[in-house]
Write an enzyme that holds these catalytic residues in place. Structure first.
Site, PDB file in Angstrom:
ATOM      1  N   TYR A  90       0.834  -1.210   0.000  1.00 17.96           N
ATOM      2  CA  TYR A  90       0.000   0.000   0.000  1.00 17.96           C
ATOM      3  C   TYR A  90       0.866   1.257   0.000  1.00 17.96           C
ATOM      4  O   TYR A  90       0.649   2.168  -0.814  1.00 17.96           O
ATOM      5  CB  TYR A  90      -0.939   0.003   1.214  1.00 17.96           C
ATOM      6  CG  TYR A  90      -1.802   1.247   1.266  1.00 17.96           C
ATOM      7  CD1 TYR A  90      -2.868   1.409   0.388  1.00 17.96           C
ATOM      8  CD2 TYR A  90      -1.546   2.274   2.179  1.00 17.96           C
ATOM      9  CE1 TYR A  90      -3.662   2.554   0.407  1.00 17.96           C
ATOM     10  CE2 TYR A  90      -2.334   3.413   2.213  1.00 17.96           C
ATOM     11  CZ  TYR A  90      -3.389   3.546   1.331  1.00 17.96           C
ATOM     12  OH  TYR A  90      -4.163   4.690   1.344  1.00 17.96           O
TER      13      TYR A  90
ATOM     14  N   LYS B 123       1.117   4.136  -3.038  1.00 19.11           N
ATOM     15  CA  LYS B 123       0.824   5.566  -2.869  1.00 19.11           C
ATOM     16  C   LYS B 123       2.051   6.424  -3.177  1.00 19.11           C
ATOM     17  O   LYS B 123       1.921   7.569  -3.615  1.00 19.11           O
ATOM     18  CB  LYS B 123       0.281   5.834  -1.464  1.00 19.11           C
ATOM     19  CG  LYS B 123      -1.098   5.197  -1.219  1.00 19.11           C
ATOM     20  CD  LYS B 123      -2.131   5.661  -2.240  1.00 19.11           C
ATOM     21  CE  LYS B 123      -3.524   5.138  -1.950  1.00 19.11           C
ATOM     22  NZ  LYS B 123      -4.545   5.628  -2.882  1.00 19.11           N
TER      23      LYS B 123
HETATM   24  N1  LIG Z   1      -9.435   6.579   4.922  1.00 17.24           N
HETATM   25  C1  LIG Z   1      -8.150   6.763   5.122  1.00 17.24           C
HETATM   26  O1  LIG Z   1      -7.648   6.713   6.261  1.00 17.24           O
HETATM   27  C2  LIG Z   1      -7.279   7.136   3.943  1.00 17.24           C
HETATM   28  C3  LIG Z   1      -6.036   7.755   4.198  1.00 17.24           C
HETATM   29  C4  LIG Z   1      -5.223   8.091   3.135  1.00 17.24           C
HETATM   30  C5  LIG Z   1      -5.631   7.837   1.835  1.00 17.24           C
HETATM   31  N2  LIG Z   1      -6.832   7.224   1.613  1.00 17.24           N
HETATM   32  C6  LIG Z   1      -7.207   6.959   0.221  1.00 17.24           C
HETATM   33  O2  LIG Z   1      -8.430   7.590  -0.041  1.00 17.24           O
HETATM   34  C7  LIG Z   1      -9.079   6.929  -1.143  1.00 17.24           C
HETATM   35  C8  LIG Z   1     -10.544   6.727  -0.792  1.00 17.24           C
HETATM   36  O3  LIG Z   1     -10.625   5.810   0.288  1.00 17.24           O
HETATM   37  P1  LIG Z   1     -11.690   5.937   1.452  1.00 17.24           P
HETATM   38  O4  LIG Z   1     -10.954   6.236   2.684  1.00 17.24           O
HETATM   39  O5  LIG Z   1     -12.821   6.808   1.070  1.00 17.24           O
HETATM   40  O6  LIG Z   1     -12.136   4.397   1.535  1.00 17.24           O
HETATM   41  P2  LIG Z   1     -13.536   3.654   1.309  1.00 17.24           P
HETATM   42  O7  LIG Z   1     -14.591   4.236   2.179  1.00 17.24           O
HETATM   43  O8  LIG Z   1     -13.204   2.203   1.436  1.00 17.24           O
HETATM   44  O9  LIG Z   1     -13.897   3.995  -0.217  1.00 17.24           O
HETATM   45  C9  LIG Z   1     -13.198   3.396  -1.266  1.00 17.24           C
HETATM   46  C10 LIG Z   1     -13.974   3.617  -2.553  1.00 17.24           C
HETATM   47  O10 LIG Z   1     -13.272   2.930  -3.611  1.00 17.24           O
HETATM   48  C11 LIG Z   1     -14.217   2.068  -4.263  1.00 17.24           C
HETATM   49  N3  LIG Z   1     -13.542   0.865  -4.768  1.00 17.24           N
HETATM   50  C12 LIG Z   1     -12.915  -0.090  -4.034  1.00 17.24           C
HETATM   51  N4  LIG Z   1     -12.497  -1.082  -4.837  1.00 17.24           N
HETATM   52  C13 LIG Z   1     -12.865  -0.740  -6.105  1.00 17.24           C
HETATM   53  C14 LIG Z   1     -12.733  -1.357  -7.387  1.00 17.24           C
HETATM   54  N5  LIG Z   1     -12.133  -2.555  -7.525  1.00 17.24           N
HETATM   55  N6  LIG Z   1     -13.237  -0.723  -8.477  1.00 17.24           N
HETATM   56  C15 LIG Z   1     -13.854   0.465  -8.356  1.00 17.24           C
HETATM   57  N7  LIG Z   1     -14.011   1.101  -7.172  1.00 17.24           N
HETATM   58  C16 LIG Z   1     -13.530   0.501  -6.073  1.00 17.24           C
HETATM   59  C17 LIG Z   1     -15.232   1.723  -3.187  1.00 17.24           C
HETATM   60  O11 LIG Z   1     -16.487   1.370  -3.730  1.00 17.24           O
HETATM   61  P3  LIG Z   1     -16.973  -0.142  -4.004  1.00 17.24           P
HETATM   62  O12 LIG Z   1     -16.544  -0.970  -2.834  1.00 17.24           O
HETATM   63  O13 LIG Z   1     -18.432   0.036  -4.177  1.00 17.24           O
HETATM   64  O14 LIG Z   1     -16.299  -0.533  -5.292  1.00 17.24           O
HETATM   65  C18 LIG Z   1     -15.377   3.070  -2.486  1.00 17.24           C
HETATM   66  O15 LIG Z   1     -16.250   3.897  -3.193  1.00 17.24           O
HETATM   67  C19 LIG Z   1      -8.284   5.652  -1.384  1.00 17.24           C
HETATM   68  O16 LIG Z   1      -7.452   5.810  -2.507  1.00 17.24           O
HETATM   69  C20 LIG Z   1      -7.443   5.496  -0.128  1.00 17.24           C
HETATM   70  O17 LIG Z   1      -6.249   4.808  -0.357  1.00 17.24           O
HETATM   71  C21 LIG Z   1      -7.663   6.883   2.628  1.00 17.24           C
END
Ligand SMILES: NC(=O)c1ccc[n+]([C@@H]2O[C@H](COP(=O)([O-])OP(=O)(O)OC[C@H]3O[C@@H](n4cnc5c(N)ncnc54)[C@H](OP(=O)(O)O)[C@@H]3O)[C@@H](O)[C@H]2O)c1
Length: 268
Positions: free
Chosen positions: A159, A163
């Site tokens: 991961y 990133k």
């Molecule tokens: N939350 C944190 O702490 C954090 C910190 C730093 C960076 N991020 C980054 O922020 C971004 C958004 O994450 P989030 O925190 O909002 O997490 P989340 O709530 O798990 O949302 C992830 C989104 O990606 C979609 N997704 C997952 N697998 C997919 C696939 N195979 N094809 C298409 N869509 C897919 C999911 O929808 P479905 O499951 O419906 O496909 C969901 O809409 C990510 O890139 C993550 O790495 C998050």
């Protein structure tokens, strides 16, 4: 009223818009008058978000369910959008997932799947849409990386590396885009409330117990504003900015030990 909004007449594709940060990014674009194309795998929540944002902000919003984790998923999504007669001005590469634990604690499907979604699909979509956006000399790309991008991540190795790729790729494109009319930003959130932690299994780590978890809307807002200002990198939260700076100046071995400690489950 719509004509006075910065996004009027433009359409933004937001991936991962069924839950989490993606929903709030979509809200930011809609509030500024952008029409939306929302994508993720889960059709029902996607359609609910699209209908709600269209009604609340007076924009058009299409839900296009798609799995970006499969090879060719980006091409399939771009083709499905083109088949609806839609042209994209902005690409928000937000879909992504992580896995916490020792390198071989997850199978290859999980590890390579992370690269396929976080890296491969992001490059694929950017490549397929870039020339069209450049020809219109407006819009651009907002990529969602993480504070994980600034150092290697023992016990979350793939991961963090994925990133780091997103950050490096985005910064390079920011420079390539200079003078083109396109804006490129890389949003680097720290721990943020969403489904991410549950899927990644990061909720048991020392990092999780030591770090405040930001609500997703301020994170999305910072990313959206940063992109509008064509800021190369947007790190959310003062603490996260300090940690990212520290990781650049600390000896690498010390950084690796620190991240190893933070990524280890509490009590082990
Ligand atoms: N939350 C944190 O702490 C954090 C910190 C730093 C960076 N991020 C980054 O922020 C971004 C958004 O994450 P989030 O925190 O909002 O997490 P989340 O709530 O798990 O949302 C992830 C989104 O990606 C979609 N997704 C997952 N697998 C997919 C696939 N195979 N094809 C298409 N869509 C897919 C999911 O929808 P479905 O499951 O419906 O496909 C969901 O809409 C990510 O890139 C993550 O790495 C998050």
């Amino acid at each position: 009223m719509a004509a006075s909004r910065p996004g009027a007449g433009q359409t933004a594709l937001i991936t991962g818009a069924s839950y989490g940060i993606g929903v709030d990014l979509a809200t930011c674009f809609a509030a500024d008058g952008y029409d939306l194309v929302l994508s993720a795998r889960s059709a029902a929540p996607l359609q609910e978000v699209a209908a709600r944002l269209a009604a609340e902000h007076g924009v058009a919003a299409a839900a296009v369910p798609n799995d970006l984790g499969v090879i060719g998923g980006g091409r399939a999504l771009v083709d499905a959008i083109a088949a609806r007669g839609l042209t994209l001005d902005v690409l928000v590469n937000n879909a992504g997932y992580g896995h916490a634990g020792a390198f071989t604690s997850a199978g290859l499907d999980t590890q390579l799947g992370m690269i396929d979604l976080n890296v491969r699909a992001l490059v694929e979509l950017t490549q397929l849409l870039w020339d069209g956006m450049a020809a219109r000399r407006r819009g651009g790309v907002l990529n969602v990386a993480s504070t994980a991008a600034f150092q290697p991540g023992p016990f979350m190795a793939v991961y963090y590396a994925s990133k780091a790729f997103v950050l490096s790729f985005s910064e390079a494109l920011w420079e390539e885009a200079r003078g083109s009319g396109l804006k490129v930003s890389c949003l680097c959130p720290g721990p943020t409330a969403s489904r991410f932690r549950e899927r990644a299994g990061t909720d048991k780590t020392r990092l999780a117990s030591a770090s405040p978890v930001a609500p997703s809307m301020p994170v999305a807002r910072a990313g959206y504003r940063g992109w509008q200002e064509n800021r190369r990198v947007v790190i959310t939260g003062a603490r996260n900015r300090v940690m990212a700076e520290l990781a650049q100046v600390m000896p690498r071995r010390a950084v690796l030990r620190m991240v190893r400690h933070l990524q280890t489950p509490v009590g082990s």
